[in-house]
Design a protein around this motif. Structure first.
Motif, PDB file in Angstrom:
ATOM      1  N   SER A  97       0.831  -1.213   0.000  1.00 53.75           N
ATOM      2  CA  SER A  97       0.000   0.000   0.000  1.00 53.75           C
ATOM      3  C   SER A  97       0.857   1.250   0.000  1.00 53.75           C
ATOM      4  O   SER A  97       0.579   2.213  -0.726  1.00 53.75           O
ATOM      5  N   LEU A  98       1.905   1.260   0.794  1.00 50.92           N
ATOM      6  CA  LEU A  98       2.788   2.418   0.850  1.00 50.92           C
ATOM      7  C   LEU A  98       3.487   2.632  -0.484  1.00 50.92           C
ATOM      8  O   LEU A  98       3.675   3.765  -0.934  1.00 50.92           O
ATOM      9  N   ARG A  99       3.864   1.535  -1.110  1.00 55.59           N
ATOM     10  CA  ARG A  99       4.541   1.625  -2.389  1.00 55.59           C
ATOM     11  C   ARG A  99       3.628   2.216  -3.467  1.00 55.59           C
ATOM     12  O   ARG A  99       4.055   2.954  -4.344  1.00 55.59           O
ATOM     13  N   SER A 100       2.351   1.879  -3.371  1.00 55.23           N
ATOM     14  CA  SER A 100       1.401   2.288  -4.406  1.00 55.23           C
ATOM     15  C   SER A 100       0.945   3.735  -4.258  1.00 55.23           C
ATOM     16  O   SER A 100       0.726   4.430  -5.248  1.00 55.23           O
ATOM     17  N   PHE A 101       0.799   4.176  -2.996  1.00 53.65           N
ATOM     18  CA  PHE A 101       0.123   5.460  -2.792  1.00 53.65           C
ATOM     19  C   PHE A 101       0.971   6.539  -2.126  1.00 53.65           C
ATOM     20  O   PHE A 101       0.664   7.718  -2.229  1.00 53.65           O
ATOM     21  N   SER A 102       2.005   6.151  -1.398  1.00 54.04           N
ATOM     22  CA  SER A 102       2.726   7.165  -0.627  1.00 54.04           C
ATOM     23  C   SER A 102       3.627   8.004  -1.532  1.00 54.04           C
ATOM     24  O   SER A 102       4.047   7.580  -2.606  1.00 54.04           O
ATOM     25  N   SER A 103       3.941   9.205  -1.070  1.00 54.62           N
ATOM     26  CA  SER A 103       4.800  10.140  -1.794  1.00 54.62           C
ATOM     27  C   SER A 103       5.961  10.543  -0.900  1.00 54.62           C
ATOM     28  O   SER A 103       6.018  10.183   0.283  1.00 54.62           O
ATOM     29  N   ASP A 104       6.894  11.297  -1.459  1.00 49.49           N
ATOM     30  CA  ASP A 104       8.007  11.811  -0.654  1.00 49.49           C
ATOM     31  C   ASP A 104       7.479  12.683   0.481  1.00 49.49           C
ATOM     32  O   ASP A 104       8.028  12.673   1.596  1.00 49.49           O
ATOM     33  N   HIS A 105       6.420  13.438   0.189  1.00 54.30           N
ATOM     34  CA  HIS A 105       5.814  14.291   1.207  1.00 54.30           C
ATOM     35  C   HIS A 105       5.255  13.443   2.352  1.00 54.30           C
ATOM     36  O   HIS A 105       5.431  13.768   3.537  1.00 54.30           O
ATOM     37  N   PHE A 106       4.605  12.349   2.024  1.00 53.85           N
ATOM     38  CA  PHE A 106       4.068  11.449   3.050  1.00 53.85           C
ATOM     39  C   PHE A 106       5.202  10.847   3.880  1.00 53.85           C
ATOM     40  O   PHE A 106       5.112  10.770   5.118  1.00 53.85           O
ATOM     41  N   LEU A 135       8.154  12.064   4.434  1.00 52.13           N
ATOM     42  CA  LEU A 135       8.737  13.109   5.274  1.00 52.13           C
ATOM     43  C   LEU A 135       7.891  13.345   6.516  1.00 52.13           C
ATOM     44  O   LEU A 135       8.409  13.409   7.642  1.00 52.13           O
ATOM     45  N   GLU A 136       6.581  13.454   6.339  1.00 53.19           N
ATOM     46  CA  GLU A 136       5.702  13.728   7.477  1.00 53.19           C
ATOM     47  C   GLU A 136       5.592  12.521   8.401  1.00 53.19           C
ATOM     48  O   GLU A 136       5.474  12.680   9.632  1.00 53.19           O
ATOM     49  N   LEU A 149       2.451  18.701  12.425  1.00 52.23           N
ATOM     50  CA  LEU A 149       3.487  17.709  12.156  1.00 52.23           C
ATOM     51  C   LEU A 149       3.138  16.906  10.914  1.00 52.23           C
ATOM     52  O   LEU A 149       4.021  16.438  10.184  1.00 52.23           O
ATOM     53  N   ILE A 150       1.837  16.729  10.688  1.00 53.94           N
ATOM     54  CA  ILE A 150       1.366  16.040   9.495  1.00 53.94           C
ATOM     55  C   ILE A 150       0.252  16.870   8.861  1.00 53.94           C
ATOM     56  O   ILE A 150      -0.410  17.663   9.540  1.00 53.94           O
ATOM     57  N   SER A 151       0.044  16.664   7.563  1.00 56.35           N
ATOM     58  CA  SER A 151      -0.992  17.396   6.830  1.00 56.35           C
ATOM     59  C   SER A 151      -2.294  16.601   6.807  1.00 56.35           C
ATOM     60  O   SER A 151      -2.342  15.443   7.225  1.00 56.35           O
ATOM     61  N   ILE A 159      -2.984   7.788   6.396  1.00 53.71           N
ATOM     62  CA  ILE A 159      -2.633   6.959   7.545  1.00 53.71           C
ATOM     63  C   ILE A 159      -3.894   6.357   8.160  1.00 53.71           C
ATOM     64  O   ILE A 159      -3.935   5.164   8.496  1.00 53.71           O
ATOM     65  N   SER A 160      -4.926   7.161   8.304  1.00 58.70           N
ATOM     66  CA  SER A 160      -6.171   6.683   8.905  1.00 58.70           C
ATOM     67  C   SER A 160      -6.804   5.580   8.064  1.00 58.70           C
ATOM     68  O   SER A 160      -7.372   4.620   8.603  1.00 58.70           O
ATOM     69  N   LEU A 161      -6.683   5.704   6.736  1.00 55.13           N
ATOM     70  CA  LEU A 161      -7.217   4.675   5.842  1.00 55.13           C
ATOM     71  C   LEU A 161      -6.472   3.359   6.026  1.00 55.13           C
ATOM     72  O   LEU A 161      -7.090   2.295   6.188  1.00 55.13           O
ATOM     73  N   LEU A 162      -5.141   3.415   6.006  1.00 55.59           N
ATOM     74  CA  LEU A 162      -4.337   2.203   6.217  1.00 55.59           C
ATOM     75  C   LEU A 162      -4.581   1.621   7.602  1.00 55.59           C
ATOM     76  O   LEU A 162      -4.677   0.401   7.774  1.00 55.59           O
TER      77      LEU A 162
END
Length: 653
Positions: free
Chosen positions: A250-259, A261-262, A444-446, A453-456
């Protein structure tokens, strides 16, 4: 850049061969060197590497080998291997191709100048059940790592966990509703504590260090490519049956550099809270806790002032003490944690409580101002026990000094970061929901990160609730329970009883004392009683019948009528005759002395003391209070818990 993959004849076994232009990895080498300096580790220290053959552990090999050679100015052993560096491959034997893969990886690591050995898993109690394979393999792997380190006198174990692993663990623990301390994820430095061999007092365990936490997965590939190093991919890491694999996908598919970092900003905030709380707890323990040499603790509630302490600090403080006394290192959460806090804050203490493997009660004659913490043998049933082997004390002494110095150097760095309560932003977040809410409030997070995060978290929480618990890689100290709490021990062996006491026994050839003089025969068997050097004793916990037995000895005063003494609960252990008067005099003296000591030990604490009995269950010795039925028998019991108070040194810097 492209990497060409060639498949082996095994369809599930991928061998990865990088055929691309090599990136410059000098920045990685510099960052790795800084982390090793922060950890207090120097190139001359003996180091073990946990190696699987994947890109993470192969990158660890590349950087460690370069760092060692740079520090040693190219120094290698006569065999051609880098001095003081050992790689350990664990063949779990859970896949048909695992042995071939292990040999391939060993040869690759050897070519890097690192001595590499393969250790095989012995599933003597059966292969792990479906759905628990990764958990069981992880436990077995770390046990083997510890065994190798102990046998080879290695004090530092490096593991290749990286930044992406931290984010995966963050999501995993959020789905378990972990609080702010759990969300600090894996420590940079922690300690593992194998069974103490030979009863050494100088046991600092093994330092588990994760020097790659600043790097992400892409960095692992870059390092391997930069060193022109091949790796393998474990196909089980792609299986959606396992929680971490699903999170990773899931992280590989949807996360970004911004995610990313936060997420790391959130983890860092939680780590600051943990560092602050643990510093406060260490001071609280120093000021208010007394650890008694017979294995129980006394808390001075007046000095502690629990009503003035934050929930998070008080719960951590209490958990540390209970885990130390019981040596059951399971988290104390939820209702149990709240019940414990309420009990400690109920001043003065007037009631008792059994919780987390411990029995809590008011200390005798304290009027409820002091709290007694004893191991509850009944609730623990039995702890993992084992026999210790003997070793060269000189080698272990050098290792102790080395680990002690590494920790001192690491502390000198971490102590620069002195934290006040005002520096800790998530101090009062006591659940995963409150941690995320407070993190968002403090920017600290957007919103987008919070939503993802809440979805995962929701997805994995649903699977977790329906399928049960799967452990994570930071659970270090596990205790297994099985059967009655007893273990067999031969003379000269050292028994580690319930992870709390070191127990040993032997027979003297000659003993003299006040009013008696006894000798053993040539084989050192006692001439009077049946204690012999080839006997096997059982070690179990003390029970009420044991101290009643001591009282019965005193009721039968030593006289010419020694036959009456033989009719007590010693049940024929002593042969009755006039010439054995000296032996009975010793037993009477031993029981009298032991009872004097026993009167000073609170009743709940007595039940955790080890005693030696024959195979028929006849009491032979209570070494903690100096009682023995034979003057030629020397039994020793030392309270030396496997894991120290606070779980040993750790760093989250």
């Amino acid at each position: 850049m492209q990497c060409v993959l060639r498949l082996s004849p095994h369809p599930t076994f991928r061998r990865c061969f990088c055929r691309c232009s090599a990136p410059d990895i000098s920045q990685y080498r510099e960052a790795f060197g800084r982390r090793m300096t922060i950890a207090g580790i120097k190139p001359h220290h003996r180091i073990a590497l946990g190696v699987s053959g994947g890109p993470d552990s192969m990158a660890l090999c590349v950087l460690t080998a370069g760092w060692k050679l740079s520090g040693f100015n190219g120094k290698t052993e006569s065999s051609g291997f880098i001095e003081g560096l050992v790689a350990i491959i664990v063949d779990h034997r859970l896949r048909a191709e695992s042995t071939e893969e292990a040999i391939l990886v060993r040869d690759r690591v050897n070519k890097m100048g690192i001595m590499c050995q393969i250790e095989n898993c012995d599933w003597s109690h059966g292969r792990p059940k479906h759905g628990h394979v990764q958990e069981a393999a992880r436990e077995m792997r770390y046990q083997i790592f510890q065994d190798v380190c102990v046998k080879q006198h290695i004090g530092v174990l490096l593991i290749a966990h990286h930044a992406d692993d931290q984010v995966e663990l963050l999501i995993l623990r959020l789905s378990r509703n972990s609080g702010v301390l759990g969300l600090s994820c894996m420590a940079f430095i922690s300690q593992l504590f194998p069974l103490p061999l030979g009863g050494s007092e100088n046991s600092d365990g093994i330092l588990l260090v994760r020097p790659m936490l600043e790097f992400n997965k892409d960095d692992m590939y870059n390092i391997c490519q930069g060193a022109n190093q091949d790796w393998v991919e474990d196909p089980t890491n792609q299986s959606p049956l396992y929680t971490r694999n699903r999170i990773r996908a899931s992280l590989r598919s949807f996360s970004s550099d911004h995610f990313q970092l936060e997420s790391h900003r959130l983890i860092s905030a939680c780590r600051l809270v943990r560092a602050y709380v643990e510093t406060v707890c260490l001071k609280m323990i120093k000021d208010s806790v007394t650890i008694m040499e017979l294995g129980y603790a006394v808390i001075d509630l007046v000095k502690l002032m629990p009503s003035c302490i934050d929930d998070l600090c008080l719960s951590r403080y209490a958990a540390w003490i209970l885990q130390f006394i019981s040596q059951r290192h399971r988290p104390i959460r939820g209702h149990t944690s709240q019940m414990l806090l309420d009990y400690i804050r109920n001043f003065p203490c007037k009631t008792s409580l059994t919780v987390a493997g411990c029995y809590l009660s008011p200390a005798p004659q304290s009027k409820g101002t002091k709290l007694l913490i004893c191991c509850s043998v009944d609730s623990l049933q039995s702890s993992k026990m084992g026999l210790s082997l003997m070793y060269s004390s000189g080698d272990r002494s050098l290792l102790h000094n080395e680990i002690h110095q590494i920790i001192a150097d690491a502390k000198s760095y971490s102590d620069q970061f002195f934290l006040e309560a005002s520096d800790v932003s998530l101090m009062h977040a006591n659940s995963s929901v409150s941690v995320l809410t407070e993190a968002r409030r403090r920017n600290l997070i957007s919103d987008s990160t919070l939503k993802f995060i809440s979805l995962l978290q929701a997805e994995e929480n649903e699977k977790f609730s329906s399928k049960g618990v799967e452990s994570d890689p930071d659970l270090r100290h596990k205790v297994k329970c099985a059967g009655a709490p007893s273990i067999s021990i031969l003379p000269g062996q050292t028994c580690f009883f319930m992870n709390r006491f070191l127990v040993t026994w032997r027979i003297h050839g000659h003993v003299e004392g006040d009013g008696y003089s006894l000798e053993g025969i040539q084989d050192q068997s006692c001439q009077i009683c049946r204690v012999e050097p080839d006997m096997t004793f059982q070690v179990r916990c003390m029970v009420e019948a044991d101290w009643l037995f001591l009282g019965n000895i005193l009721k039968n005063q030593v006289s010419k009528d020694v036959g009456a003494y033989a009719d007590t609960s010693i049940n024929g252990l002593i042969k009755t005759a006039e010439k054995k008067m000296e032996h009975f005099r010793f037993i009477h003296w031993s029981a009298q002395s032991a009872l004097k000591v026993l009167k000073s030990i609170p009743l709940p604490a007595r039940k955790g003391l080890p005693v030696l009995v024959t195979s028929e269950g006849l009491l032979v010795s209570i070494p903690s209070i100096g009682f023995s039925v034979c003057p030629l028998l020397e039994a020793v019991s030392v309270f030396k818990p496997k894991v120290p108070l606070g779980g040993g040194y750790s760093s989250y810097i």
